[in-house]
Design a protein around this motif. Structure first.
Motif, PDB file in Angstrom:
ATOM      1  N   UNK A   1     -47.769   9.700  20.255  1.00  0.00           N
ATOM      2  CA  UNK A   1     -47.632   9.090  18.924  1.00  0.00           C
ATOM      3  C   UNK A   1     -48.932   8.507  18.394  1.00  0.00           C
ATOM      4  N   UNK A   2     -50.022   9.222  18.594  1.00  0.00           N
ATOM      5  CA  UNK A   2     -51.290   8.787  18.009  1.00  0.00           C
ATOM      6  C   UNK A   2     -52.006   7.685  18.750  1.00  0.00           C
ATOM      7  N   UNK A   3     -51.513   7.281  19.915  1.00  0.00           N
ATOM      8  CA  UNK A   3     -52.142   6.180  20.634  1.00  0.00           C
ATOM      9  C   UNK A   3     -53.570   6.467  21.043  1.00  0.00           C
ATOM     10  N   UNK A   4     -53.831   7.675  21.531  1.00  0.00           N
ATOM     11  CA  UNK A   4     -55.193   8.037  21.960  1.00  0.00           C
ATOM     12  C   UNK A   4     -56.133   8.073  20.763  1.00  0.00           C
ATOM     13  N   UNK A   5     -55.663   8.595  19.640  1.00  0.00           N
ATOM     14  CA  UNK A   5     -56.493   8.646  18.435  1.00  0.00           C
ATOM     15  C   UNK A   5     -56.826   7.237  17.943  1.00  0.00           C
ATOM     16  N   UNK A   6     -55.858   6.350  17.971  1.00  0.00           N
ATOM     17  CA  UNK A   6     -56.112   4.975  17.534  1.00  0.00           C
ATOM     18  C   UNK A   6     -57.086   4.277  18.469  1.00  0.00           C
ATOM     19  N   UNK A   7     -56.934   4.489  19.772  1.00  0.00           N
ATOM     20  CA  UNK A   7     -57.889   3.927  20.734  1.00  0.00           C
ATOM     21  C   UNK A   7     -59.308   4.417  20.448  1.00  0.00           C
TER      22      UNK A   7
ATOM     23  N   UNK B   1     -58.387   7.989  12.269  1.00  0.00           N
ATOM     24  CA  UNK B   1     -57.217   8.532  12.960  1.00  0.00           C
ATOM     25  C   UNK B   1     -56.196   8.956  11.913  1.00  0.00           C
ATOM     26  N   UNK B   2     -55.607  10.136  12.106  1.00  0.00           N
ATOM     27  CA  UNK B   2     -54.578  10.641  11.201  1.00  0.00           C
ATOM     28  C   UNK B   2     -53.295  10.777  12.007  1.00  0.00           C
TER      29      UNK B   2
ATOM     30  N   UNK C   1     -48.650   9.801  12.047  1.00  0.00           N
ATOM     31  CA  UNK C   1     -47.415   9.330  11.430  1.00  0.00           C
ATOM     32  C   UNK C   1     -47.165   7.926  11.975  1.00  0.00           C
ATOM     33  N   UNK C   2     -47.362   6.877  11.175  1.00  0.00           N
ATOM     34  CA  UNK C   2     -47.239   5.516  11.717  1.00  0.00           C
ATOM     35  C   UNK C   2     -45.842   5.166  12.207  1.00  0.00           C
ATOM     36  N   UNK C   3     -44.795   5.777  11.632  1.00  0.00           N
ATOM     37  CA  UNK C   3     -43.440   5.465  12.085  1.00  0.00           C
ATOM     38  C   UNK C   3     -43.240   5.890  13.540  1.00  0.00           C
ATOM     39  N   UNK C   4     -43.770   7.049  13.902  1.00  0.00           N
ATOM     40  CA  UNK C   4     -43.674   7.486  15.300  1.00  0.00           C
ATOM     41  C   UNK C   4     -44.400   6.520  16.223  1.00  0.00           C
ATOM     42  N   UNK C   5     -45.526   5.982  15.743  1.00  0.00           N
ATOM     43  CA  UNK C   5     -46.273   5.004  16.547  1.00  0.00           C
ATOM     44  C   UNK C   5     -45.455   3.728  16.730  1.00  0.00           C
ATOM     45  N   UNK C   6     -44.822   3.273  15.656  1.00  0.00           N
ATOM     46  CA  UNK C   6     -43.994   2.069  15.739  1.00  0.00           C
ATOM     47  C   UNK C   6     -42.840   2.250  16.721  1.00  0.00           C
ATOM     48  N   UNK C   7     -42.219   3.418  16.696  1.00  0.00           N
ATOM     49  CA  UNK C   7     -41.118   3.696  17.624  1.00  0.00           C
ATOM     50  C   UNK C   7     -41.612   3.716  19.062  1.00  0.00           C
ATOM     51  N   UNK C   8     -42.781   4.337  19.277  1.00  0.00           N
ATOM     52  CA  UNK C   8     -43.334   4.414  20.630  1.00  0.00           C
ATOM     53  C   UNK C   8     -43.598   3.024  21.199  1.00  0.00           C
ATOM     54  N   UNK C   9     -44.023   2.123  20.345  1.00  0.00           N
ATOM     55  CA  UNK C   9     -44.359   0.785  20.828  1.00  0.00           C
ATOM     56  C   UNK C   9     -43.123  -0.003  21.250  1.00  0.00           C
ATOM     57  N   UNK C  10     -41.976   0.215  20.592  1.00  0.00           N
ATOM     58  CA  UNK C  10     -40.785  -0.490  21.070  1.00  0.00           C
ATOM     59  C   UNK C  10     -40.252   0.155  22.348  1.00  0.00           C
ATOM     60  N   UNK C  11     -40.717   1.373  22.629  1.00  0.00           N
ATOM     61  CA  UNK C  11     -40.318   2.050  23.861  1.00  0.00           C
ATOM     62  C   UNK C  11     -41.230   1.750  25.037  1.00  0.00           C
ATOM     63  N   UNK C  12     -42.186   0.830  24.843  1.00  0.00           N
ATOM     64  CA  UNK C  12     -43.036   0.412  25.952  1.00  0.00           C
ATOM     65  C   UNK C  12     -44.467   0.892  25.896  1.00  0.00           C
TER      66      UNK C  12
END
Length: 279
Positions: free
Chosen positions: A30-36, A49-50, A52-63
């Motif tokens: 979910x874009x974590x490596x790109x954001x890093x 970084x390009x 989908x921020x919603x996927x990133x938000x979902x990934x973060x609640x998943x740990x």
């Protein structure tokens, strides 16, 4: 899909700015490596970084590592809202959403998707919460694996991004039938397929994601504004619009404030469905 708008605009961005534009596809959820990569880039560099921020938000609640979006600044929104569709194999006896709901109430259907804290997770949660259902999850990692699970009979239904169900310049539609889409309005190219909003009677029952651009916090605001303006100018060019339409990509450039609004809306949706996302 996140690469599509950049591939469409890369040459014109280079021509208008005089900069060499390099596109790198980085792994990571979910874009974590790109954001890093952006967060740790040297000050003064034009690195973005390009995702989908919603996927990133979902990934973060998943740990996944938390608040990476909070460590960067939004630059521009590159697409209109992109919705998902609930799908079944073409040969399925489930012909429409009424069939699907009837089947789901008589037995526990198997849904293939990318995980409840990934893209399509909110759509699963919305179906369960609104219609009082419970599904058996078959979690896979790719679009190809979703199609494989449907074709093999390992899953009764699944989800794909709506725009990928349409014929494009270089791809034919997959062998599936959409039952429901999750946008605010029916897709004009799928006029007989109802929306979740219609079927549920919930005026707020829609969800879309928007491909967006993020930059380091150190990038000056003037630079952010300039980059967004250049992208908006390019996206309005007839040749670019024609190429985007051939890929069914809803190219639409909006300011940083539009990205922030998308993130805030995503946070509200996640909060409302958190119990189902974490099942």
């Amino acid at each position: 899909m996140t690469n599509i708008p950049l591939m469409l605009m890369r040459d014109d961005i280079g021509r208008k700015t005089g900069a060499a534009v390099e596109i790198r596809s980085l792994g990571g959820k979910a874009g974590g490596t790109a954001l890093d990569y952006v967060i740790n880039s040297p000050p003064g560099g034009l690195v973005f970084a390009v995702l989908d921020p919603l996927s990133r938000q979902l990934a973060e609640i998943g740990g996944e590592r938390a608040d990476l979006l909070g460590a960067v600044q939004p630059v521009a929104k590159l697409s209109a809202g992109i919705s998902a569709a609930l799908i079944v194999p073409e040969a399925s006896p489930i012909r429409n959403i009424d069939d699907f709901l009837a089947q789901a109430r008589s037995r526990r259907l198997r849904l293939v998707h990318l995980g409840r804290t990934a893209a399509f997770g909110l759509e699963v949660a919305m179906l369960e919460k609104k219609f009082g259902l419970s599904f058996t999850d078959k979690v896979v990692g790719t679009r190809a694996q979703i199609l494989e699970a449907l074709a093999s009979g390992e899953a009764d239904a699944g989800f794909l991004t709506t725009i990928t169900l349409l014929p494009s310049a270089d791809a034919t539609p997959p062998p599936v039938r959409p039952l429901l889409t999750f946008g605010a309005q029916r897709n004009p190219k799928l006029p007989t397929v109802p929306t979740f909003k219609e079927r549920s009677g919930d005026p707020k029952g829609s969800i879309t994601s928007a491909i967006s651009v993020f930059a380091p916090r150190t990038l000056r605001k003037e630079a952010v504004t300039t980059i967004e303006a250049v992208m908006a100018e390019i996206a309005a060019e007839p040749a670019i619009r024609k190429a985007a339409a051939a890929d069914n990509f809803p190219l639409e450039v909006g300011p940083a404030s539009a990205v922030s609004a998308e993130i805030a809306r995503g946070a509200r949706l996640i909060k409302a469905h958190r119990e189902y996302l974490l099942r």
